[in-house]
Scaffold this motif. Structure first.
Motif, PDB file in Angstrom:
ATOM      1  N   VAL A  79       0.836  -1.205   0.000  1.00 28.81           N
ATOM      2  CA  VAL A  79       0.000   0.000   0.000  1.00 28.81           C
ATOM      3  C   VAL A  79       0.871   1.256   0.000  1.00 28.81           C
ATOM      4  N   ILE A  80       1.983   1.220   0.740  1.00 33.45           N
ATOM      5  CA  ILE A  80       2.899   2.364   0.757  1.00 33.45           C
ATOM      6  C   ILE A  80       3.395   2.669  -0.659  1.00 33.45           C
ATOM      7  N   LEU A  81       3.813   1.619  -1.364  1.00 34.42           N
ATOM      8  CA  LEU A  81       4.324   1.828  -2.720  1.00 34.42           C
ATOM      9  C   LEU A  81       3.245   2.430  -3.622  1.00 34.42           C
ATOM     10  N   SER A  82       2.005   1.927  -3.516  1.00 32.07           N
ATOM     11  CA  SER A  82       0.924   2.474  -4.351  1.00 32.07           C
ATOM     12  C   SER A  82       0.608   3.903  -3.966  1.00 32.07           C
ATOM     13  N   LEU A  83       0.656   4.187  -2.668  1.00 34.67           N
ATOM     14  CA  LEU A  83       0.313   5.531  -2.197  1.00 34.67           C
ATOM     15  C   LEU A  83       1.305   6.567  -2.719  1.00 34.67           C
ATOM     16  N   LEU A 108       1.912  11.320  -5.841  1.00 35.74           N
ATOM     17  CA  LEU A 108       2.657  12.068  -6.851  1.00 35.74           C
ATOM     18  C   LEU A 108       1.779  12.390  -8.046  1.00 35.74           C
ATOM     19  N   ASN A 109       0.847  11.478  -8.355  1.00 33.50           N
ATOM     20  CA  ASN A 109      -0.052  11.742  -9.470  1.00 33.50           C
ATOM     21  C   ASN A 109      -1.086  12.805  -9.140  1.00 33.50           C
ATOM     22  N   LEU A 110      -1.505  12.849  -7.874  1.00 38.14           N
ATOM     23  CA  LEU A 110      -2.558  13.791  -7.468  1.00 38.14           C
ATOM     24  C   LEU A 110      -2.027  15.202  -7.262  1.00 38.14           C
ATOM     25  N   THR A 111      -0.751  15.334  -6.936  1.00 37.17           N
ATOM     26  CA  THR A 111      -0.227  16.673  -6.675  1.00 37.17           C
ATOM     27  C   THR A 111       0.750  17.055  -7.770  1.00 37.17           C
ATOM     28  N   ASP A 112       0.933  18.331  -7.954  1.00 40.11           N
ATOM     29  CA  ASP A 112       1.926  18.736  -8.946  1.00 40.11           C
ATOM     30  C   ASP A 112       3.151  19.353  -8.285  1.00 40.11           C
ATOM     31  N   VAL A 113       3.345  19.047  -7.006  1.00 36.61           N
ATOM     32  CA  VAL A 113       4.522  19.570  -6.312  1.00 36.61           C
ATOM     33  C   VAL A 113       5.785  18.922  -6.874  1.00 36.61           C
ATOM     34  N   VAL A 114       5.714  17.605  -7.029  1.00 38.49           N
ATOM     35  CA  VAL A 114       6.863  16.866  -7.541  1.00 38.49           C
ATOM     36  C   VAL A 114       6.407  16.109  -8.784  1.00 38.49           C
ATOM     37  N   SER A 115       7.290  15.977  -9.720  1.00 41.51           N
ATOM     38  CA  SER A 115       6.948  15.264 -10.941  1.00 41.51           C
ATOM     39  C   SER A 115       6.680  13.784 -10.649  1.00 41.51           C
ATOM     40  N   PRO A 116       5.602  13.236 -11.204  1.00 44.55           N
ATOM     41  CA  PRO A 116       5.343  11.795 -11.013  1.00 44.55           C
ATOM     42  C   PRO A 116       6.437  10.931 -11.614  1.00 44.55           C
ATOM     43  N   TYR A 117       7.236  11.518 -12.474  1.00 47.30           N
ATOM     44  CA  TYR A 117       8.339  10.731 -13.040  1.00 47.30           C
ATOM     45  C   TYR A 117       9.349  10.333 -11.962  1.00 47.30           C
ATOM     46  N   LEU A 118       9.296  11.027 -10.837  1.00 52.41           N
ATOM     47  CA  LEU A 118      10.244  10.707  -9.765  1.00 52.41           C
ATOM     48  C   LEU A 118       9.736   9.596  -8.846  1.00 52.41           C
ATOM     49  N   ASN A 119       8.580   9.044  -9.186  1.00 49.87           N
ATOM     50  CA  ASN A 119       7.978   7.972  -8.403  1.00 49.87           C
ATOM     51  C   ASN A 119       8.996   6.910  -7.957  1.00 49.87           C
ATOM     52  N   GLY A 120       9.738   6.407  -8.952  1.00 46.75           N
ATOM     53  CA  GLY A 120      10.714   5.342  -8.666  1.00 46.75           C
ATOM     54  C   GLY A 120      11.730   5.766  -7.630  1.00 46.75           C
ATOM     55  N   ALA A 121      12.145   7.033  -7.690  1.00 43.04           N
ATOM     56  CA  ALA A 121      13.147   7.525  -6.745  1.00 43.04           C
ATOM     57  C   ALA A 121      12.597   7.491  -5.327  1.00 43.04           C
ATOM     58  N   PHE A 122      11.336   7.923  -5.160  1.00 42.88           N
ATOM     59  CA  PHE A 122      10.738   7.918  -3.827  1.00 42.88           C
ATOM     60  C   PHE A 122      10.614   6.483  -3.297  1.00 42.88           C
ATOM     61  N   GLN A 123      10.181   5.595  -4.179  1.00 40.74           N
ATOM     62  CA  GLN A 123      10.058   4.204  -3.753  1.00 40.74           C
ATOM     63  C   GLN A 123      11.415   3.654  -3.336  1.00 40.74           C
ATOM     64  N   GLY A 124      12.431   4.031  -4.111  1.00 43.05           N
ATOM     65  CA  GLY A 124      13.782   3.565  -3.785  1.00 43.05           C
ATOM     66  C   GLY A 124      14.227   4.032  -2.413  1.00 43.05           C
ATOM     67  N   VAL A 125      13.955   5.318  -2.130  1.00 40.09           N
ATOM     68  CA  VAL A 125      14.338   5.873  -0.827  1.00 40.09           C
ATOM     69  C   VAL A 125      13.649   5.109   0.297  1.00 40.09           C
ATOM     70  N   ILE A 126      12.361   4.823   0.100  1.00 41.37           N
ATOM     71  CA  ILE A 126      11.599   4.108   1.126  1.00 41.37           C
ATOM     72  C   ILE A 126      12.202   2.720   1.382  1.00 41.37           C
ATOM     73  N   ILE A 127      12.566   2.037   0.304  1.00 48.29           N
ATOM     74  CA  ILE A 127      13.135   0.687   0.462  1.00 48.29           C
ATOM     75  C   ILE A 127      14.418   0.757   1.284  1.00 48.29           C
ATOM     76  N   ILE A 128      15.279   1.714   0.913  1.00 42.82           N
ATOM     77  CA  ILE A 128      16.568   1.805   1.610  1.00 42.82           C
ATOM     78  C   ILE A 128      16.355   2.167   3.079  1.00 42.82           C
ATOM     79  N   LEU A 129      15.421   3.095   3.327  1.00 44.87           N
ATOM     80  CA  LEU A 129      15.114   3.471   4.708  1.00 44.87           C
ATOM     81  C   LEU A 129      14.637   2.265   5.507  1.00 44.87           C
ATOM     82  N   ALA A 130      13.788   1.466   4.874  1.00 50.62           N
ATOM     83  CA  ALA A 130      13.238   0.296   5.564  1.00 50.62           C
ATOM     84  C   ALA A 130      14.348  -0.642   6.004  1.00 50.62           C
ATOM     85  N   VAL A 131      15.317  -0.843   5.105  1.00 50.12           N
ATOM     86  CA  VAL A 131      16.402  -1.769   5.431  1.00 50.12           C
ATOM     87  C   VAL A 131      17.288  -1.179   6.527  1.00 50.12           C
ATOM     88  N   LEU A 132      17.502   0.144   6.474  1.00 51.92           N
ATOM     89  CA  LEU A 132      18.279   0.794   7.538  1.00 51.92           C
ATOM     90  C   LEU A 132      17.634   0.546   8.900  1.00 51.92           C
TER      91      LEU A 132
END
Lengths: 505, 338
Positions: B296-300, B305-329
């Motif tokens: 659900v976190i990944l989908s959210l 990102l799709n609902l807001t125009d603050v950050v480009s949705p193209y950066l989706n993968g980057a945010f997901q990547g950060v979350i994964i790394i944080l989780a492992v930390l």
């Protein structure tokens, strides 16, 4: 010797972990050219003191002095640079690397930017030859036996040009011969002026090789004396704080009850050939022999843990055992010698460990956790398992408590025949005594026990009958008064025994 | 180290639990709550039932697969083939339905046969992965890297490089399986919820779940504890295959087609969800509820990102990547604590 200035010393060193204090004002010193033995029960604080002396942990209070000046190590590396090397009991070797790569790990010899492989091999060869081992520097550590790994660890320490060598039970996994060559190395290093801190549960070794003995109990130094002034009984008394006259419980007379297990011609390819023996109800059967003689493999073959062929009769029924699960159903249970690698899940708590073997007793569709908790209560009470917290990870328990938990785990399936492999390896003398008591009680309850052990005293003190193995064969059987150290050794070394002449090769 | 935990005196009954909240255990849940709050602040449409239903429906395919992956990873294995497997199953299902259409006619029996084909293929594919790793003694990473390529090539070949489309008539009958539902909750969400609940119970409360984590923790100990290691391992891959089948038969009516682009990178999303949820990648500890939150976190992140125009949705993968790394930390600091 004690008059010489100390090379490394601790002054009123204390150490606490959270609210628990494990060392209290410890004064300890090592002078050049002495072997100073540190003995104590598991949990007495030996490991912690060694870690503090080797820079692995800082003291909570007190000072370390090196060459008389106060010293604070921020890491073991820093301590190693100052010539203080700790040889761990749990070996710290990179399994996939070669022996020579391990010896020089972190301090590789170089020529320009490249590794000087030839020089390292030469030096590794020299070190290993000094230790009188036949280990090939180019072989992978994962292919070595435990005792060879220990020798590599020692060679690694020697290559660091240690001034202070701290050895944590180096002989726990060594054979008698390997121990002897280690002692010669220790003597040689001592003559060169190296200060050696030596720990061992084998008090005869301590008596034989040390110059001074310090006894630690419950985190406090009980006494420090020249070794010449104390005997082994005295050391044991000081460690435990009470008399230990009866290390072994009284042996019941050898039972004449029915034969519960009969094995004929069991072969375990590559390890055991044609092993035959019987086991009676209520009997404690010893299995002696050198490390590597096939004792463990024989029992693992019997348990279905290794492929084996042969004829097995259990309570009058001929059976074939293919898997440990089937063996458990037939009332056979095996306690491995490798309690950390094969016995317990070190990163789990006691409850799942306790019930892992007998989990079907606690689950229909779902696991009954309440029943598990009750079983843990029983096990803690029955086997006197001492844990600070109930949900402590098993890896943080002391060796003795791990062994008790392993015993509890195995007994949960209510086996008729229990095979225990090196049940007291690396365990302090008080816990040993308890474990002997458990074994004796099992036999008195009509269970049958097979004890695999390299400790002569254990085999002699505990067993009704002893089988001796050599090179994969059972070469002798001793009963009654014939169970004596020299007899076992003669069989184990091949000086006596029925099947010497038809050996292969 | 042993000394630190030794009680100085025997204590009859050590305390059962240590007080206080374990933030590492609750970490994924807190992250989820944080994301929901963030989403609600950024866009007032975020908490609408339409959007939530949309997010959950999109989570459900990966979610169902990730529940299977939780078991595989907890047991110390890995399955890289699930995305390709889903594409292969989708393609085969559609071809089977189209082929049988002439004989059976368009109707629910045909759709049910198609579903059975999907489920059956999932079971078989999972069994192939499992048998190669257990009986064949090949590392799971290598086996499933191989089958990943094989499944992907098969679907490309079946589609002749293009797209396999479901017959329109059948598609109309099949469509409610994705779009329909009960009380406004669509079928994929319901199935995901069921799979997750059953998965959590199996992991936590059955001998099978306990055995999975024991094997992942130390295979030798498991073997010496009379656990049939190979059978348990095999079962996790079969379970994984079956769940890929379930996810696929819910997915097919959504687009009514399959191509070589179907299910691309699903395996990595599934693994990421498992890791974010707190299951250890090297095995030994797994929790299904964590995986659900991970999905659900990944989908959210995608949704916000799709609902807001603050950050480009193209950066989706980057945010997901950060979350994964944080989780492992976070996982790592948990290890040091105990």
């Amino acid at each position: 010797m004690t008059g010489a200035p100390a090379l490394l010393a601790s002054e009123r060193v204390s150490r606490s972990f959270g609210p628990v204090q494990v060392l209290f004002d410890v004064d300890f010193d090592l002078v050049p050219g002495e072997v100073h033995a540190l003995i104590g029960e598991n949990g007495a604080g030996k490991s912690t003191l060694m870690k503090i002396l080797s820079g692995a942990q800082p003291p909570s209070a007190g000072t370390l002095r090196l060459d008389g000046g106060p010293m604070r190590f921020s890491s073991t590396e820093e301590a190693e640079d100052r010539g203080i090397v700790l040889i761990h009991q749990e070996l710290n070797l990179a399994d996939q690397l070669t022996v020579e790569a391990n010896i020089f790990l972190g301090r590789e010899l170089k020529r320009g930017p490249f590794l000087d492989v030839r020089a390292m091999r030469r030096e590794a060869h020299r070190l290993l030859a000094e230790l009188e081992t036949g280990i090939d520097p180019a072989s992978r550590v994962s292919d070595l036996s435990v005792s060879d790994k220990q020798m590599v660890e020692i060679a690694k320490a020697l290559s660091r040009r240690a001034r202070v060598l701290i050895m944590d039970e180096p002989t726990a996994v060594l054979t008698a011969r390997e121990s002897q060559s280690l002692f010669r190395q220790i003597a040689r290093l001592r003559a060169q002026g190296v200060a050696i801190l030596y720990t061992s549960h084998k008090l005869d070794e301590v008596k034989a090789i040390s110059d001074r003995v310090t006894v630690l109990r419950d985190g406090r130094i009980v006494q420090t004396t020249p070794t010449a002034a104390i005997d082994e009984d005295g050391m044991a008394r000081a460690m435990v704080g009470r008399d230990l006259n009866d290390l072994f419980p009284d042996k019941a007379p050898s039972p004449e009850a029915e034969i519960v297990l009969e094995v004929r011609g069991l072969d375990v390819p590559g390890h055991v050939r044609g092993a035959s023996f019987t086991l009676r109800r209520g009997e404690v059967l010893g299995l002696a022999g050198l490390v590597g003689s096939g004792r463990t493999e024989l029992m693992e073959g019997l348990m279905g843990l290794r492929p084996s062929t042969g004829w097995i009769r259990l309570r009058g029924q001929t059976v074939r055992i293919h898997s440990p699960g089937q063996a458990a159903k037939l009332g056979l249970a095996y306690l491995t010698e490798d309690r950390k690698g094969r016995g317990l899940l070190l990163d789990k708590t006691m409850r799942p460990n306790l019930t892992l073997l007998g989990l079907d007793r606690f689950s229909n569709i779902f696991i009954n956790k309440r029943a598990e908790e009750r079983a843990l209560d029983d096990a803690i009470a029955r086997f006197d398992i001492r844990a600070r917290r109930r949900d402590v990870r098993v890896g943080n328990l002391s060796g003795g408590n791990q062994q008790k938990l392993l015993l509890a785990k195995t007994m949960l399936v209510e086996p008729e025949i229990v095979i225990v492999d090196e049940p007291t390896r690396g365990i302090d003398i008080g816990t040993k005594q308890q474990i002997y008591g458990f074994i004796e009680k099992l036999a008195a309850e009509g269970k049958s026990v097979i004890v695999i052990s390299s400790e002569m005293a254990e085999v002699i003190g505990l067993c009704h009958r002893v089988l001796v193995m050599r090179s994969g064969r059972i070469t002798g059987e001793l009963t009654g008064d014939a169970i004596a150290e020299h007899q076992i050794v003669r069989h184990a070394m091949g000086l006596e025994g029925s099947e010497i002449h038809d050996r292969q090769h | 180290m042993t000394v630190s935990t030794e009680a100085p005196a025997p204590s009859a009954s050590p305390p059962r639990r240590r007080p206080g909240v374990n933030f590492h255990v609750l970490g994924p849940l807190l992250a989820l709550i944080l994301l929901v709050v963030l989403g609600a602040l950024l866009n007032d449409q975020f908490l609408s039932s339409g959007n939530i239903s949309n997010v959950l429906a999109r989570s459900s395919f990966i979610g169902i697969i990730a529940v299977g992956a939780t078991f595989v990873i907890t047991t110390g294995g890995i399955d890289l083939s699930v995305g390709s497997m889903a594409a292969f199953i989708a393609g085969s299902m559609i071809l089977a339905i189209n082929y049988l259409l002439a004989g059976m006619g368009a109707g629910w029996p045909l759709v049910l046969v198609g579903m059975a084909v999907g489920l059956g293929l999932g079971l078989i594919s999972g069994a192939v992965n499992g048998l190669l790793t257990t009986r064949g003694r090949i590392e799971a990473f290598i086996v499933t890297l191989g089958t990943m390529g094989i499944f992907r090539a098969l679907v490309t070949w079946l589609a002749n490089g293009g797209t396999i489309s479901l017959n329109f008539e059948v598609g109309d009958i099949y469509r409610p399986v994705y779009y329909g539902g009960v009380a406004g909750i669509t079928w994929p969400i319901i199935v995901f919820a069921l799979v997750a609940i059953i998965g959590e119970v199996v992991m936590r409360r059955t001998a099978f779940g306990r055995h999975c984590s024991a094997i992942g923790s130390n295979e030798q100990v498991a073997r010496y504890s009379a656990i049939h290691v190979d059978n348990v391992r095999l079962l996790t891959y079969v379970l994984q295959g079956a769940l890929v089948g379930v996810a696929t038969l819910l997915y097919v009516p959504r687009l009514g087609s399959a191509s070589s682009a179907t299910g691309v990178l699903w395996e990595l999303e599934a693994i990421a969800a498992v890791i974010i949820g707190g299951t250890t990648l090297k095995g030994g500890y797994g929790r299904v509820w964590g995986t659900v939150i991970g999905v659900v976190i990944l989908s959210l992140i995608d949704n916000i990102l799709n609902l807001t125009d603050v950050v480009s949705p193209y950066l989706n993968g980057a945010f997901q990547g950060v979350i994964i790394i944080l989780a492992v930390l976070l996982q790592r600091s948990r290890k040091g604590e105990r």
